[in-house]
Design an enzyme around this catalytic site. Structure first.
Site, PDB file in Angstrom:
ATOM      1  N   LYS A  31     -14.858  -2.836   6.439  1.00 48.71           N
ATOM      2  CA  LYS A  31     -14.332  -3.704   5.385  1.00 48.71           C
ATOM      3  C   LYS A  31     -15.300  -4.823   5.051  1.00 48.71           C
ATOM      4  O   LYS A  31     -16.169  -5.172   5.859  1.00 48.71           O
ATOM      5  CB  LYS A  31     -12.984  -4.312   5.805  1.00 48.71           C
ATOM      6  CG  LYS A  31     -13.095  -5.309   6.933  1.00 48.71           C
ATOM      7  CD  LYS A  31     -11.751  -5.967   7.241  1.00 48.71           C
ATOM      8  CE  LYS A  31     -11.873  -6.746   8.552  1.00 48.71           C
ATOM      9  NZ  LYS A  31     -10.628  -7.152   9.130  1.00 48.71           N
ATOM     10  N   GLN A  55       0.689 -11.219  -3.286  1.00 42.98           N
ATOM     11  CA  GLN A  55      -0.738 -10.898  -3.248  1.00 42.98           C
ATOM     12  C   GLN A  55      -1.233 -10.500  -4.624  1.00 42.98           C
ATOM     13  O   GLN A  55      -0.493  -9.938  -5.419  1.00 42.98           O
ATOM     14  CB  GLN A  55      -0.974  -9.705  -2.312  1.00 42.98           C
ATOM     15  CG  GLN A  55      -0.566  -9.949  -0.883  1.00 42.98           C
ATOM     16  CD  GLN A  55      -0.700  -8.677  -0.057  1.00 42.98           C
ATOM     17  OE1 GLN A  55      -0.341  -7.591  -0.505  1.00 42.98           O
ATOM     18  NE2 GLN A  55      -1.215  -8.823   1.141  1.00 42.98           N
ATOM     19  N   HIS A  94      -5.112  -1.222  -5.196  1.00 40.83           N
ATOM     20  CA  HIS A  94      -5.676  -0.112  -4.438  1.00 40.83           C
ATOM     21  C   HIS A  94      -6.462   0.751  -5.387  1.00 40.83           C
ATOM     22  O   HIS A  94      -5.956   1.111  -6.456  1.00 40.83           O
ATOM     23  CB  HIS A  94      -4.552   0.674  -3.751  1.00 40.83           C
ATOM     24  CG  HIS A  94      -3.850  -0.153  -2.727  1.00 40.83           C
ATOM     25  ND1 HIS A  94      -2.695  -0.820  -2.998  1.00 40.83           N
ATOM     26  CD2 HIS A  94      -4.201  -0.473  -1.458  1.00 40.83           C
ATOM     27  CE1 HIS A  94      -2.333  -1.514  -1.923  1.00 40.83           C
ATOM     28  NE2 HIS A  94      -3.237  -1.325  -0.976  1.00 40.83           N
ATOM     29  N   HIS A 139      -8.375  -0.855  -0.315  1.00 39.43           N
ATOM     30  CA  HIS A 139      -7.425  -1.968  -0.448  1.00 39.43           C
ATOM     31  C   HIS A 139      -8.274  -3.175  -0.839  1.00 39.43           C
ATOM     32  O   HIS A 139      -9.264  -3.444  -0.172  1.00 39.43           O
ATOM     33  CB  HIS A 139      -6.753  -2.316   0.874  1.00 39.43           C
ATOM     34  CG  HIS A 139      -6.111  -1.174   1.587  1.00 39.43           C
ATOM     35  ND1 HIS A 139      -4.751  -1.000   1.633  1.00 39.43           N
ATOM     36  CD2 HIS A 139      -6.630  -0.165   2.307  1.00 39.43           C
ATOM     37  CE1 HIS A 139      -4.464   0.072   2.361  1.00 39.43           C
ATOM     38  NE2 HIS A 139      -5.584   0.595   2.784  1.00 39.43           N
ATOM     39  N   ARG A 152       6.435 -11.368   5.419  1.00 45.31           N
ATOM     40  CA  ARG A 152       5.991 -11.081   6.786  1.00 45.31           C
ATOM     41  C   ARG A 152       6.528 -12.173   7.686  1.00 45.31           C
ATOM     42  O   ARG A 152       6.446 -13.357   7.348  1.00 45.31           O
ATOM     43  CB  ARG A 152       4.460 -11.092   6.888  1.00 45.31           C
ATOM     44  CG  ARG A 152       3.821  -9.949   6.144  1.00 45.31           C
ATOM     45  CD  ARG A 152       2.312  -9.993   6.288  1.00 45.31           C
ATOM     46  NE  ARG A 152       1.718  -9.054   5.340  1.00 45.31           N
ATOM     47  CZ  ARG A 152       0.425  -8.973   5.060  1.00 45.31           C
ATOM     48  NH1 ARG A 152      -0.420  -9.789   5.677  1.00 45.31           N
ATOM     49  NH2 ARG A 152      -0.022  -8.100   4.197  1.00 45.31           N
ATOM     50  N   CYS A 170       0.801  -1.233   0.000  1.00 43.88           N
ATOM     51  CA  CYS A 170       0.000   0.000   0.000  1.00 43.88           C
ATOM     52  C   CYS A 170       0.835   1.286   0.000  1.00 43.88           C
ATOM     53  O   CYS A 170       0.606   2.164  -0.841  1.00 43.88           O
ATOM     54  CB  CYS A 170      -0.970   0.011   1.171  1.00 43.88           C
ATOM     55  SG  CYS A 170      -1.333  -1.581   1.893  1.00 43.88           S
ATOM     56  N   ASP A 206      -2.846  -7.894  -5.292  1.00 46.00           N
ATOM     57  CA  ASP A 206      -3.196  -6.691  -4.544  1.00 46.00           C
ATOM     58  C   ASP A 206      -3.623  -5.583  -5.501  1.00 46.00           C
ATOM     59  O   ASP A 206      -3.144  -5.515  -6.630  1.00 46.00           O
ATOM     60  CB  ASP A 206      -1.945  -6.235  -3.773  1.00 46.00           C
ATOM     61  CG  ASP A 206      -2.283  -5.307  -2.622  1.00 46.00           C
ATOM     62  OD1 ASP A 206      -3.486  -5.162  -2.310  1.00 46.00           O
ATOM     63  OD2 ASP A 206      -1.353  -4.731  -2.031  1.00 46.00           O
TER      64      ASP A 206
HETATM   65 ZN   LIG Z   1      -3.306  -2.176   0.817  1.00 51.49          ZN
END
Ligand SMILES: [Zn+2]
Ligand SMILES: [Zn+2]
Length: 648
Positions: A475, A391, A395, A521, A373, A344, A393
């Site tokens: 969320k 991910q 945004h 996200h 992580r 992010c 991912d």
């Molecule tokens: Zn994010």
């Protein structure tokens, strides 16, 4: 004595003297209700029938029919009964804690000797005796000094430490199951005979550090499962057997997909077969994202501490981050970086590069973002729970007004992907404002309404989880149900006005002024590693043909067929099919068996008859027998089947 008013689920209200118990309330309504009652809820919190109720509120009396409450009590009482049974058999064993979890409970014991699988049978036998004795469960509130004196006398050091951790001034509650005593928050059932003696099982033993701290003593954890009745237990045990057969770690070996090793804990060494699945899935996701209006970016792995401080991760997420120190230019002063645990903040850097206008919004920025992580080694599980992962991912930078439309668009997008990947059963959880939060009530109202309305507009129901949102925004979570009924949370969409604020993202509005965008996200798969694990377990390794890592093996029956085998392989590969030749000097049945274990969906057997007729003998995984098909036909059919669903 003062009066309180209790309101029942049907809306009726009655007055009671303060201090009335839920058992007395049940009795006042009907003796039959009192007989069925196992616990109650007061303003949504689960309470014991024996606790005094001192203030007015909403009350519901529970029976064994109320699954959630019944299972919580059953599993919690079983934890106590198991600890009691263990101390009855081995009086020197020290008790610690025993919480309810997933389908049962565990309890951690301190004992010099290791428990053996045989011991589990002995403990189960003792537990049945305790259940059959139908001994009463009772509770008392103790003051701290009395509790400390008790556990000192009983030589239970772990309990003393637990008391130490309970805030001063908080009541200590004791429970007795018969004459066996435990410090416990409750609630509990009324007697041990309410436990279903035929619906529990002790499943396994594992080591666990006291308080999860590797510097503290290693305890022995005994796990159990329990249900309301024998049939539910049986169904669960069958599901576990089925899950073990589908375990992606076992299938990963049989299909030669990947391996992991000590030198890189929690990171995947993808073998060619596994990488075929990964890249096929990633190619598919990339096409889907492009078609849905995303731009794809890529951002650095090693990022300065400075950015993580600005984003807040350095303060709140540091224990999960891999810190990388570099002696820049050999200056003997180390600069501190971290491997990115999420993408992010880097995406905001791209957003901030160049002035953005309201005409640029919504901006959907995607990355197949490699993240690292730190997870404790005990939490790692095959490719499902790893330290290094990628991910899907993205945004979405948008205005507050665009949240609803963007969320609906995302739900439609996710629904199409889950359906393509063979998951029809999934549901949505909406997590709303937590107690500790930032932002105005009005902005929370608008964001929660936008997510709820988006679900409805996309034609999906959702369940609200009050208070479970992040401190900055609500969320959505998308939970898949797999072929054997297990739930997997994969997709998410998180509303975030906070990070754009922290990292100073802005755009020029139609009014000519600068505004903060909102960030959504979002992920569909979550991570490729975990999702591939789920795909493997869901399909028991029999992935849809387009995702199968090895799609076709062309196997010779006689060596005179070798040239034609290679010709068939070449024809298949020409059409993009993952085909390979097996011309080893082995019996065809042996080859078929071996490739079936490898979950190859199509095996083409070639003998002299096939060579002469320019045909193949086609066997499908799990299908009985084989059938003869012309070469042209089989190439055309398999090429169609190998086409990803979005390209058909
Ligand atoms: Zn994010
Ligand atoms: Zn307890």
């Amino acid at each position: 004595m003062s009066q309180i008013t209790l309101t029942f689920p049907d809306g009726n209200a009655r007055d009671y003297p303060a201090g009335v118990t839920a058992a007395e309330v049940a009795e006042s309504i009907a003796p039959s209700l009192a007989k069925r009652a196992i616990s109650a809820s007061l303003d949504g919190s689960h309470i014991d029938l024996a606790w005094p109720i001192t203030a007015s509120g909403q009350i519901a009396i529970h029976s064994m029919k109320d699954e959630a409450q019944a299972l919580e009590l059953i599993r919690h009482d079983f934890a106590h009964v198991m600890a009691r049974a263990v101390q009855a058999i081995w009086p020197d064993v020290k008790v610690t804690i025993g919480p309810v979890r997933d389908h049962g409970w565990f309890y951690d014991f301190d004992r010099a000797e290791p428990f053996t699988p045989d011991d589990l049978g002995a403990i189960e036998g003792k537990m049945k005796e305790i259940i059959n004795a139908r001994e009463p469960v009772r509770t008392e509130i103790w003051d701290r000094d009395r509790a400390i004196a008790h556990y000192k006398a009983a030589n239970e050091p772990f309990k003393l430490e637990l008391i130490d951790r309970i805030p001063e001034g908080q009541d200590l509650r004791m429970y007795w199951h018969g004459d066996w005593q435990d410090l416990c928050r409750g609630p509990h059932l009324q007697n041990t005979g309410q436990l279903p003696a035929d619906a529990f099982k002790l499943t396994h033993i594992a080591g666990a550090y006291w308080l999860g701290d590797a510097t503290r003593p290693m305890l022995q954890r005994i796990y159990g499962v329990a249900f309301r009745n024998r049939d539910d237990l049986k169904a669960h045990m069958t599901m576990l057997e089925e899950a073990a057969k589908r375990d992606h770690r076992k299938l990963g070996r049989e299909m030669d997909l990947y391996h992991m090793q000590e030198e890189a804990p929690g990171q995947v060494f993808w073998h060619p077969n596994g990488w075929n699945i990964y890249t096929t899935l990633q190619d598919y996701m990339r096409r889907k994202q492009r078609a849905d209006g995303y731009v794809e970016v890529n951002t650095p792995q090693v990022v300065s501490r400075k950015l993580w401080e600005e984003s807040g991760h350095w303060e709140n997420y540091q224990e999960n981050m891999f810190i990388v120190e570099v002696d820049e230019e050999h200056a003997k002063t180390k600069t501190i970086n971290a491997l990115k645990p999420m993408n992010c903040p880097c995406h905001v850097q791209i957003f901030n590069h160049g002035l953005k206008s309201y005409r640029d919004l919504p901006l959907r920025m995607a990355e197949f973002g490699s993240c690292n992580r730190y997870e404790p080694s005990g939490a790692l599980h095959g490719i499902m729970r790893v330290r290094g992962f990628t991910q899907d991912d993205a945004h979405i930078f948008c205005t507050e007004d665009q949240i609803e439309a963007e969320t609906k668009k995302f739900i439609d997008f996710l629904a199409g992907i889950y359906s393509d990947l063979g998951f029809e059963g999934w549901r949505i959880k909406l997590s709303t404002r937590p107690e500790k939060r930032i932002g105005t009530e009005e902005s929370w109202d608008r964001a929660e309404a936008a997510l709820g309305n988006a679900c409805k507009a996309a034609g999906h129901d959702y369940t609200v989880f009050p208070g479970e949102g992040a401190f900055y925004g609500p969320k959505l979570e998308f939970v898949l149900t797999d072929a054997i009924g297990r739930d997997w949370q994969c997709g998410t969409l998180q509303v975030d006005p906070n990070l754009p604020e922290r990292l100073d993202a802005e755009y020029v509005g139609a009014d000519g002024h600068k505004h903060r965008p909102i960030m959504l996200h979002r992920a569909v798969l979550g991570s490729f590693e975990r999702f591939i694990g789920i795909l493997i377990e869901n399909s028991a390794g029999k992935l849809p043909f387009w995702l199968a890592p090895r799609q076709v093996v062309v196997a010779s029956i006689v060596s005179d067929a070798d040239a034609y085998v290679h010709e068939v392989v070449a024809a298949l590969r020409d059409r993009g099919i993952r085909a390979e030749a097996d011309i080893r000097n082995e019996k065809i049945n042996y080859k078929v068996r071996e490739h079936s274990v490898g979950r190859v969906p199509a095996i083409l057997a070639i003998g002299m008859k096939e060579v002469e007729d320019r045909t193949v003998s086609l066997r499908r995984l799990d299908a009985q027998g084989s059938r003869t098909v012309t070469l042209d036909q089989v190439v055309a059919d398999l090429a169609a089947e190998a086409t990803p669903p979005d390209l058909r």
